[in-house]
Motif scaffolding. Structure first.
Motif, PDB file in Angstrom:
ATOM      1  N   THR A 145      -6.013  -0.700  -9.382  1.00 54.27           N
ATOM      2  CA  THR A 145      -4.950  -1.650  -9.709  1.00 54.27           C
ATOM      3  C   THR A 145      -4.178  -1.982  -8.441  1.00 54.27           C
ATOM      4  OG1 THR A 145      -4.738  -0.627 -11.880  1.00 54.27           O
ATOM      5  CG2 THR A 145      -2.952  -2.077 -11.181  1.00 54.27           C
ATOM      6  N   PRO A 146      -3.958  -3.261  -8.115  1.00 49.41           N
ATOM      7  CA  PRO A 146      -3.197  -3.595  -6.898  1.00 49.41           C
ATOM      8  C   PRO A 146      -1.737  -3.174  -7.034  1.00 49.41           C
ATOM      9  CG  PRO A 146      -3.650  -5.568  -8.169  1.00 49.41           C
ATOM     10  CD  PRO A 146      -4.417  -4.463  -8.822  1.00 49.41           C
ATOM     11  N   THR A 147      -1.170  -2.724  -5.925  1.00 50.51           N
ATOM     12  CA  THR A 147       0.233  -2.301  -5.863  1.00 50.51           C
ATOM     13  C   THR A 147       1.006  -3.307  -5.025  1.00 50.51           C
ATOM     14  OG1 THR A 147      -0.421   0.013  -6.015  1.00 50.51           O
ATOM     15  CG2 THR A 147       1.793  -0.440  -5.210  1.00 50.51           C
ATOM     16  N   GLN A 148       2.100  -3.824  -5.616  1.00 46.07           N
ATOM     17  CA  GLN A 148       2.921  -4.809  -4.926  1.00 46.07           C
ATOM     18  C   GLN A 148       3.948  -4.086  -4.059  1.00 46.07           C
ATOM     19  OE1 GLN A 148       2.328  -8.057  -5.096  1.00 46.07           O
ATOM     20  NE2 GLN A 148       3.980  -8.589  -3.662  1.00 46.07           N
ATOM     21  N   MET A 149       3.952  -4.367  -2.775  1.00 45.65           N
ATOM     22  CA  MET A 149       4.878  -3.738  -1.830  1.00 45.65           C
ATOM     23  C   MET A 149       5.595  -4.829  -1.043  1.00 45.65           C
ATOM     24  SD  MET A 149       2.568  -0.574  -0.402  1.00 45.65           S
ATOM     25  CE  MET A 149       3.955   0.106   0.496  1.00 45.65           C
ATOM     26  N   ASP A 150       6.947  -4.701  -0.930  1.00 42.71           N
ATOM     27  CA  ASP A 150       7.706  -5.659  -0.136  1.00 42.71           C
ATOM     28  C   ASP A 150       7.667  -5.269   1.336  1.00 42.71           C
ATOM     29  OD1 ASP A 150       9.304  -3.446  -0.108  1.00 42.71           O
ATOM     30  OD2 ASP A 150      10.877  -4.291  -1.390  1.00 42.71           O
ATOM     31  N   VAL A 151       8.415  -6.008   2.140  1.00 38.74           N
ATOM     32  CA  VAL A 151       8.385  -5.779   3.583  1.00 38.74           C
ATOM     33  C   VAL A 151       8.967  -4.422   3.935  1.00 38.74           C
ATOM     34  CG1 VAL A 151       9.209  -6.651   5.820  1.00 38.74           C
ATOM     35  CG2 VAL A 151       8.505  -8.251   4.038  1.00 38.74           C
ATOM     36  N   ASP A 152      10.031  -4.016   3.239  1.00 43.48           N
ATOM     37  CA  ASP A 152      10.659  -2.737   3.531  1.00 43.48           C
ATOM     38  C   ASP A 152       9.712  -1.575   3.230  1.00 43.48           C
ATOM     39  OD1 ASP A 152      12.590  -0.905   4.224  1.00 43.48           O
ATOM     40  OD2 ASP A 152      13.571  -0.936   2.259  1.00 43.48           O
ATOM     41  N   GLU A 153       9.056  -1.600   2.062  1.00 41.37           N
ATOM     42  CA  GLU A 153       8.125  -0.534   1.714  1.00 41.37           C
ATOM     43  C   GLU A 153       6.919  -0.520   2.650  1.00 41.37           C
ATOM     44  OE1 GLU A 153       9.045  -0.454  -3.098  1.00 41.37           O
ATOM     45  OE2 GLU A 153       7.237  -1.424  -2.310  1.00 41.37           O
ATOM     46  N   THR A 154       6.456  -1.695   3.054  1.00 41.90           N
ATOM     47  CA  THR A 154       5.328  -1.750   3.991  1.00 41.90           C
ATOM     48  C   THR A 154       5.722  -1.184   5.352  1.00 41.90           C
ATOM     49  OG1 THR A 154       4.518  -3.718   2.852  1.00 41.90           O
ATOM     50  CG2 THR A 154       3.631  -3.275   5.047  1.00 41.90           C
ATOM     51  N   SER A 155       6.963  -1.471   5.763  1.00 42.95           N
ATOM     52  CA  SER A 155       7.426  -0.940   7.045  1.00 42.95           C
ATOM     53  C   SER A 155       7.520   0.587   7.018  1.00 42.95           C
ATOM     54  CB  SER A 155       8.785  -1.545   7.384  1.00 42.95           C
ATOM     55  OG  SER A 155       9.317  -0.995   8.573  1.00 42.95           O
ATOM     56  N   LYS A 156       7.988   1.135   5.903  1.00 41.30           N
ATOM     57  CA  LYS A 156       8.054   2.591   5.788  1.00 41.30           C
ATOM     58  C   LYS A 156       6.662   3.211   5.786  1.00 41.30           C
ATOM     59  CE  LYS A 156      12.425   2.716   3.242  1.00 41.30           C
ATOM     60  NZ  LYS A 156      13.086   3.097   1.978  1.00 41.30           N
ATOM     61  N   VAL A 170      -4.009  -4.212   2.362  1.00 45.51           N
ATOM     62  CA  VAL A 170      -3.634  -4.254   0.942  1.00 45.51           C
ATOM     63  C   VAL A 170      -3.579  -2.818   0.422  1.00 45.51           C
ATOM     64  CG1 VAL A 170      -4.496  -6.567   0.432  1.00 45.51           C
ATOM     65  CG2 VAL A 170      -6.047  -4.604   0.318  1.00 45.51           C
ATOM     66  N   VAL A 171      -2.813  -2.635  -0.664  1.00 44.00           N
ATOM     67  CA  VAL A 171      -2.618  -1.305  -1.247  1.00 44.00           C
ATOM     68  C   VAL A 171      -3.110  -1.336  -2.683  1.00 44.00           C
ATOM     69  CG1 VAL A 171      -0.951   0.496  -1.827  1.00 44.00           C
ATOM     70  CG2 VAL A 171      -0.646  -0.886   0.250  1.00 44.00           C
ATOM     71  N   TYR A 172      -3.917  -0.323  -3.050  1.00 44.92           N
ATOM     72  CA  TYR A 172      -4.442  -0.213  -4.412  1.00 44.92           C
ATOM     73  C   TYR A 172      -4.198   1.198  -4.935  1.00 44.92           C
ATOM     74  CZ  TYR A 172      -6.766  -4.732  -4.659  1.00 44.92           C
ATOM     75  OH  TYR A 172      -7.030  -6.078  -4.716  1.00 44.92           O
ATOM     76  N   GLN A 173      -4.072   1.289  -6.256  1.00 49.50           N
ATOM     77  CA  GLN A 173      -3.913   2.580  -6.929  1.00 49.50           C
ATOM     78  C   GLN A 173      -5.126   2.834  -7.804  1.00 49.50           C
ATOM     79  OE1 GLN A 173      -0.174   3.351  -9.037  1.00 49.50           O
ATOM     80  NE2 GLN A 173      -1.344   4.287 -10.707  1.00 49.50           N
ATOM     81  N   ALA A 174      -5.700   4.030  -7.682  1.00 48.93           N
ATOM     82  CA  ALA A 174      -6.852   4.446  -8.493  1.00 48.93           C
ATOM     83  C   ALA A 174      -6.397   5.484  -9.510  1.00 48.93           C
ATOM     84  CB  ALA A 174      -7.953   5.027  -7.606  1.00 48.93           C
ATOM     85  N   SER A 175      -6.648   5.227 -10.779  1.00 48.32           N
ATOM     86  CA  SER A 175      -6.262   6.168 -11.849  1.00 48.32           C
ATOM     87  C   SER A 175      -7.264   5.988 -12.999  1.00 48.32           C
ATOM     88  CB  SER A 175      -4.839   5.898 -12.317  1.00 48.32           C
ATOM     89  OG  SER A 175      -4.709   4.571 -12.806  1.00 48.32           O
TER      90      SER A 175
END
Length: 357
Positions: A145-156, A170-175
């Motif tokens: 499932t794709p994970t939505q991340m803003d600029v602040d979370e991406t910077s961290k 891109v960031v994805y979650q596997a479950s």
């Protein structure tokens, strides 16, 4: 259900899924590696699959709390439900937009095939370092499932990667990945022979008789008969006349006999009858007595003649004769003398010519 190699198996199967679905859009040799992004920019086409976080699944976290009995006996095999978070980055020649082309292929593949295929899991388990993985036998499927991340979370996120420059990713979650424990619960013994006993109250080993304070539940027959009793009671209530109906009917009949009114059935007539009954009760006796006595009537004629003498009226100017035997309800009589109800008698012997004797 799977063993501890399930996490690494999912990572390797994800890399195989991306590698097998690059064509036909990507016509170049692309290496897909399961490691963190490189500290130096890469010019060759490359995709990195980096597992940066492992978390417990919130919906399945407390699914296996009671795994042992009070004496320590294992009742249920413990299992840990996990979610895997992946950072997928693309590298290549910037002038030819290789990184963007590779990211587009990754997104298309994971959107088209969100569930990890079983054949890819089997292929990934063929690696020597993944021998013994049983993820392919698990009934639980792994979904991306794709994970939505803003600029602040991406910077961290990229700040955690020391001395690693940012790259398009891109960031994805596997479950859901479930890891089983080593121990297995001892299976319960099968039932060889059922033992059912029926004992009366008071017998050894029998339960105690319920107390009288506890209300007994009605039987099925009583519960079925209760609606019938209620229906019969409703019918009797409808058939029974209202309270005081007989007494009111007798009074209405008596009032109709007194007044000579015809029997009525409408509401207005019933109201009139009731008012008549009330009036008859208050003043009916006096009216009845007055009507009972006969009214006296005149039996003779009453000729009257008047003579004008001298054109004036006075005590002797007009002669008046009255017939004898005239009596009205006041008891006054005019015959040679006049008697009124006060007992006064006029014996003046008044004649018609106005003279008195």
């Amino acid at each position: 259900m799977s063993n501890a190699l399930a996490i690494a198996t999912v990572t390797q199967a994800l890399a195989l899924l991306i590698e097998h679905n690059l064509h036909p859009e990507i016509d170049m040799a692309v290496s897909v590696e399961t490691r963190k992004p490189p500290a130096e920019p890469e010019l060759d086409p490359k995709i990195t699959v980096f597992l940066y976080q492992v978390t417990h699944n919130p919906s399945m976290r407390n699914n296996d709390l009671a795994t042992r009995a009070a004496d320590g006996t294992l009742l249920k095999r413990p299992a840990a439900a996990l979610d895997l978070h992946y950072l997928i980055s693309a590298y290549g020649e910037e002038n030819e937009l290789v990184g963007q082309r590779l990211i587009g292929s990754v997104v298309r593949t994971l959107h088209e095939i969100p569930v990890l295929p079983k054949e890819l899991i089997t292929e990934a388990a063929e690696r020597p370092y993944l021998g013994g993985s049983d993820l392919a036998e698990s009934l639980q499927r792994v979904r991306f499932t794709p994970t939505q991340m803003d600029v602040d979370e991406t910077s961290k996120l990229w700040g955690m990667l020391h001395n690693t420059p940012y790259s398009l990713s891109v960031v994805y979650q596997a479950s859901l990945v479930i890891l089983d424990g080593h121990e297995k619960p001892v299976p319960a013994k099968p039932v060889k022979r059922p033992d059912v006993r029926v004992l009366p109250f008071g017998a050894p080993g029998a339960p105690e008789r319920p107390s009288a304070d506890v209300p007994e539940r009605p039987s099925a027959g009583a519960a079925e008969a209760e609606p019938e009793r209620a229906e019969e009671a409703g019918k009797r209530a409808e058939e029974a006349p209202p309270k005081g109906a007989d007494e009111t009917g007798e009074r209405a009949e008596e009032a109709r006999k007194r007044t000579g009114a015809k029997p009525t059935t409408d509401v207005a007539a019933t109201t009139n009858v009731r008012s008549t009954v009330a009036k008859a009760a208050s003043g009916g006796g006096a009216r009845t007595e007055k009507k009972a006595g006969p009214k006296p009537r005149n039996t003779g004629s009453r000729p009257r003649t008047r003579k004008a003498a001298g054109g004036t009226s006075g005590s002797g100017s007009a002669s008046r004769s009255k017939d004898t035997g005239r009596a009205d309800h006041t008891g006054r009589t005019d015959d040679a003398g006049r008697t009124d109800d006060s007992g006064r008698t006029d014996n003046t012997g008044r004649t018609d010519d106005g003279k008195e004797s």
